[in-house]
Scaffold this motif. Structure first.
Motif, short mmCIF file in Angstrom:
data_model
loop_
_atom_site.label_atom_id
_atom_site.label_comp_id
_atom_site.label_asym_id
_atom_site.label_seq_id
_atom_site.Cartn_x
_atom_site.Cartn_y
_atom_site.Cartn_z
N ALA A 1 0.80 -0.94 -0.03
CA ALA A 1 0.10 -0.05 -0.17
C ALA A 1 0.79 1.18 -0.09
CB ALA A 1 -0.92 -0.01 1.18
N LEU A 2 2.02 1.07 -0.16
CA LEU A 2 3.05 2.26 0.08
C LEU A 2 4.07 2.19 -1.35
CD1 LEU A 2 4.34 1.93 3.48
CD2 LEU A 2 2.52 3.21 2.75
N SER A 3 4.50 1.05 -1.73
CA SER A 3 5.36 1.14 -3.04
C SER A 3 4.65 1.14 -4.16
CB SER A 3 6.27 0.05 -2.85
OG SER A 3 5.59 -1.27 -3.05
N GLY A 4 3.74 0.42 -4.60
CA GLY A 4 3.14 0.36 -6.11
C GLY A 4 4.00 -0.71 -6.85
N SER A 5 4.82 -1.40 -6.25
CA SER A 5 5.73 -2.14 -7.09
C SER A 5 6.01 -3.50 -6.46
CB SER A 5 7.21 -1.45 -7.53
OG SER A 5 7.98 -2.36 -7.96
N GLY A 6 6.04 -4.82 -7.22
CA GLY A 6 6.07 -5.95 -6.76
C GLY A 6 7.69 -5.95 -6.43
N PRO A 7 8.58 -5.90 -7.33
CA PRO A 7 10.00 -6.07 -7.00
C PRO A 7 10.57 -5.29 -5.86
CG PRO A 7 9.88 -5.85 -9.46
CD PRO A 7 8.49 -5.44 -8.95
N ALA A 8 10.05 -4.06 -5.74
CA ALA A 8 10.48 -3.19 -4.69
C ALA A 8 9.75 -3.57 -3.39
CB ALA A 8 9.76 -1.72 -4.78
N THR A 9 8.42 -4.34 -3.28
CA THR A 9 7.76 -4.79 -1.99
C THR A 9 8.78 -5.89 -1.71
OG1 THR A 9 5.67 -3.88 -2.69
CG2 THR A 9 6.05 -5.49 -1.03
N THR A 10 9.03 -6.92 -2.58
CA THR A 10 9.90 -7.89 -2.27
C THR A 10 11.40 -7.62 -1.68
OG1 THR A 10 8.94 -9.15 -4.40
CG2 THR A 10 11.02 -10.03 -3.39
N ALA A 11 11.94 -6.60 -2.27
CA ALA A 11 13.23 -6.16 -1.75
C ALA A 11 13.06 -5.52 -0.53
CB ALA A 11 13.91 -5.37 -2.87
N ALA A 12 12.21 -4.75 0.01
CA ALA A 12 12.03 -4.06 1.32
C ALA A 12 11.71 -4.88 2.38
CB ALA A 12 10.86 -3.00 0.99
N ILE A 13 10.78 -5.98 2.03
CA ILE A 13 10.44 -6.99 3.18
C ILE A 13 11.42 -8.13 3.24
CG2 ILE A 13 8.55 -8.14 4.08
CD1 ILE A 13 7.97 -5.12 4.10
N GLY A 14 11.79 -8.58 2.06
CA GLY A 14 12.52 -9.64 1.90
C GLY A 14 13.95 -9.47 2.87
N SER A 15 14.40 -8.38 2.53
CA SER A 15 15.75 -8.15 3.11
C SER A 15 15.72 -8.19 4.50
CB SER A 15 16.11 -6.96 2.82
OG SER A 15 15.42 -5.67 3.15
N VAL A 16 14.60 -8.10 5.08
CA VAL A 16 14.64 -8.35 6.85
C VAL A 16 14.11 -9.57 7.13
CG1 VAL A 16 13.32 -7.38 8.56
CG2 VAL A 16 14.18 -5.82 6.96
N THR A 17 13.05 -10.25 6.44
CA THR A 17 12.39 -11.38 6.70
C THR A 17 12.99 -12.77 6.38
OG1 THR A 17 10.84 -11.32 4.85
CG2 THR A 17 10.21 -10.48 6.85
N VAL A 18 13.81 -12.60 5.11
CA VAL A 18 14.45 -13.95 4.59
C VAL A 18 15.40 -14.46 5.84
CG1 VAL A 18 15.90 -15.03 2.72
CG2 VAL A 18 13.64 -13.55 2.11
N PRO A 19 16.37 -13.36 6.12
CA PRO A 19 17.40 -13.73 7.40
C PRO A 19 16.55 -14.45 8.48
CG PRO A 19 17.64 -11.59 5.95
CD PRO A 19 16.70 -12.12 5.56
N ALA A 20 15.56 -13.76 8.81
CA ALA A 20 14.90 -14.02 10.12
C ALA A 20 14.36 -15.61 9.80
CB ALA A 20 13.61 -13.34 10.31
#
Length: 429
Positions: free
Chosen positions: A106-125
Motif C-alpha cells: 500500500a506504499l510502494s506500488g511495485s512488486g520487485p520493490a516490495t520484495t526487496a523491502a520486506i525480504g531483506s529483513v524477513t528472509v534472514p529471520a
C-alpha cells in the motif's frame, strides 16, 4: 506470407536472440511501419506522446516514496507490527512476511520493490528459524507481487492510461482481490510450514506487545491511510497523492524516526531511476499497439476466440492462460500495453467490466513475476537469499497455484473487483 506472419516471426526471432525487449519491439514496429507504408514519424510522435501524460509521473514518485519508507525505518516497523499481530504459530514468520508485504504494497506500488523491502529483513529471520531457504525466498517473491495489485499499483496506472479507465476506480477495485490473494498466500504458507514443522517458537499473541508495536509504528500505518484516504476522499488525485507520499516519507524518515541520511536519499533516487527506467518500453510498445488497429488485430482475435466459444468465463480463462505464458518472457508493463488493445475490446463485447479486466490482467502479470526465465520477483528474491533462481522456481510453484486460484475466483465472481468502486463512485457508464 501475410504481413502479420512476417511481423510475428520478426518479433519472436528478435526475442529468442536475447535482444532487449524495447529494441525488439521497436525494430518489429519499424518493420510493420515499412510494410504498411506509414511515415516513420509515427515512432517519434508516439514516443513523445507516451511519456507526456501527467499521471505517468505517479510511478516514479510512488517508487521513490516506497524506497524512502524502506530505508527510513518504516518498513521495519511494519514488520514489527505484523510479527506481534501474528504471534508464534507454525509458519509465523512466513505469515508475517505475507502480511508485511500486503502492508508495504500500500506504499510502494511495485512488486520487485516490495520484495526487496520486506525480504531483506524477513528472509534472514526465516533462515534463523530453520526455514528451507528456497521456501523462504519463494514466500517473499510471491507475497512481494502483491505490490502490483494492492493500491497504489504501477501496473494499474499503466492499464488505466492505456485503456482510458479511471485510475481511482482501479485502485479501489484492487483492495478486495488484494486481500483475497493475501489470504490464499497465507493459507499456502501455513499448510507447507505445518507439514515441515517450521516456526512455532516464541511468545503467542498478546495485546500488550502488539499495541506497543502499533504505537511505535503509527507513522508507518498512517502513510497508506493518508495516501489512499486522500485519493478516495477527493482531497487529491493519484499523482498528487504520490507527491504527498514522497513528502510524508521524507518527513517521517528525517524528523520522526531520524534514520534517513543524505546517502540513503541519494541511493533511493538512484534506485528509483533504475526501476522506472523500464518506462522506456512505453515508446515502442504504444506505437506497436497503435499498429494493431491498422492490421485489424483486435477484430481477428475476437473472431478467432469467439469461433471457439462465446462464454465470457471461458474466454477470460483462455486470455489468462495466454497472459501467464507471455509473462514468462515479457515484462508486465509491455504485456499490458501490447495486449490490452487486443483483448479489452473482446472482453467489453462479452460484457466484462473494464475495471474488472484490469484487475484480472494485473493478477496474471503477478504470476509472470514468479515464472522464469524473466521473473522479476524471483531475481530479487534470489539476490536477497543468495541462492539460484532455479531453486526458487521450484519452491514457488504452490504460490503460483494460489494466484491461479485467485484468478479463477475473480473470473467466477467478478463483483469482487467492482463492488467497492461501484459503491463509492456509482456504477460505471
Amino acid at each position: 506470407m501475410s504481413p502479420l506472419a512476417i511481423i510475428a516471426i520478426c518479433f519472436v526471432v528478435l526475442t529468442i536472440m536475447g535482444i532487449p525487449l524495447f529494441v525488439a519491439v521497436g525494430l518489429t514496429t519499424a518493420v510493420a511501419i515499412y510494410i504498411i507504408d506509414i511515415p516513420y514519424t509515427l515512432l517519434a510522435q508516439t514516443g513523445y506522446g507516451s511519456l507526456t501524460p501527467f499521471p505517468l509521473l505517479t510511478i516514479p514518485l510512488f517508487v521513490l516514496a516506497g524506497r524512502l519508507m524502506e530505508v527510513g525505518g518504516m518498513a521495519t516497523r511494519m514488520i514489527g507490527i505484523a510479527t506481534n499481530l501474528v504471534g508464534a504459530y507454525r509458519g509465523s514468520m512466513g505469515l508475517v512476511t505475507v502480511f508485511a508485504c500486503m502492508l508495504f504494497a500500500a506504499l510502494s506500488g511495485s512488486g520487485p520493490a516490495t520484495t526487496a523491502a520486506i525480504g531483506s529483513v524477513t528472509v534472514p529471520a526465516m533462515k534463523r528459524e530453520g526455514y528451507d531457504v528456497p521456501f523462504a525466498a519463494s514466500i517473499t517473491a510471491s507475497a512481494g507481487a502483491l505490490g502490483s495489485l494492492i493500491p497504489p499499483s504501477n501496473l494499474l496506472i499503466i492499464y488505466g492510461l492505456v485503456s482510458e479507465t479511471s485510475i481511482p476506480r482501479l485502485f479501489l477495485a484492487g483492495v478486495l482481490p488484494g486481500f483475497m490473494v493475501t489470504v490464499l498466500l497465507m493459507i499456502t504458507t501455513y499448510i507447507i510450514a505445518r507439514r515441515r514443522g517450521y516456526g512455532g517458537d516464541g511468545d503467542p499473541f498478546s495485546w500488550g506487545p502488539f499495541l506497543r508495536a502499533a504505537w511505535e509504528g503509527k507513522w508507518s500505518i498512517g502513510a497508506p491511510v493518508i495516501i489512499l484516504g486522500g485519493i478516495y476522499g477527493g482531497a487529491f488525485t493519484p499523482t498528487e497523492a504520490a507527491g504527498v507520499a514522497v513528502f510524508y516519507s521524507l518527513f517521517v524518515g528525517l524528523f520522526i524516526y531520524r534514520e534517513l541520511t543524505l546517502k540513503k536519499i541519494i541511493d533511493a533516487l538512484r534506485f528509483t531511476a533504475l526501476l522506472t527506467g523500464i518506462l522506456i518500453l512505453l515508446t515502442p510498445t504504444l506505437a506497436f499497439g497503435q499498429l494493431t488497429a491498422f492490421y485489424d488485430v483486435p477484430s481477428a482475435v475476437q473472431e478467432g476466440i469467439t469461433a471457439l466459444t462465446t462464454n465470457k468465463y471461458l474466454v477470460l480463462l483462455l486470455i489468462g492462460i495466454f497472459y501467464i505464458f507471455i509473462g514468462t518472457f515479457m515484462e508486465s508493463l509491455a504485456q499490458i500495453v501490447l495486449f490490452t488493445a487486443v483483448f479489452l475490446p473482446l472482453a467489453l463485447s462479452l460484457g466484462v467490466d473494464p475495471v474488472m479486466f484490469g484487475i484480472f490482467t494485473v493478477i496474471t502479470c503477478e504470476i509472470g513475476f514468479l515464472t522464469p526465465p524473466l521473473g522479476a520477483n524471483l531475481t530479487v528474491a534470489a539476490r536477497i537469499s543468495g541462492i539460484s533462481i532455479e531453486r526458487i522456481s521450484v519452491a514457488v510453484l504452490p504460490f503460483i497455484a494460489a494466484y491461479i486460484v485467485g484468478m479463477l475466483i475473480l473470473i467466477a465472481f467478478p463483483d469482487i473487483a467492482t463492488i467497492l468502486p461501484n459503491w463509492l463512485y456509482g456504477p460505471a457508464l
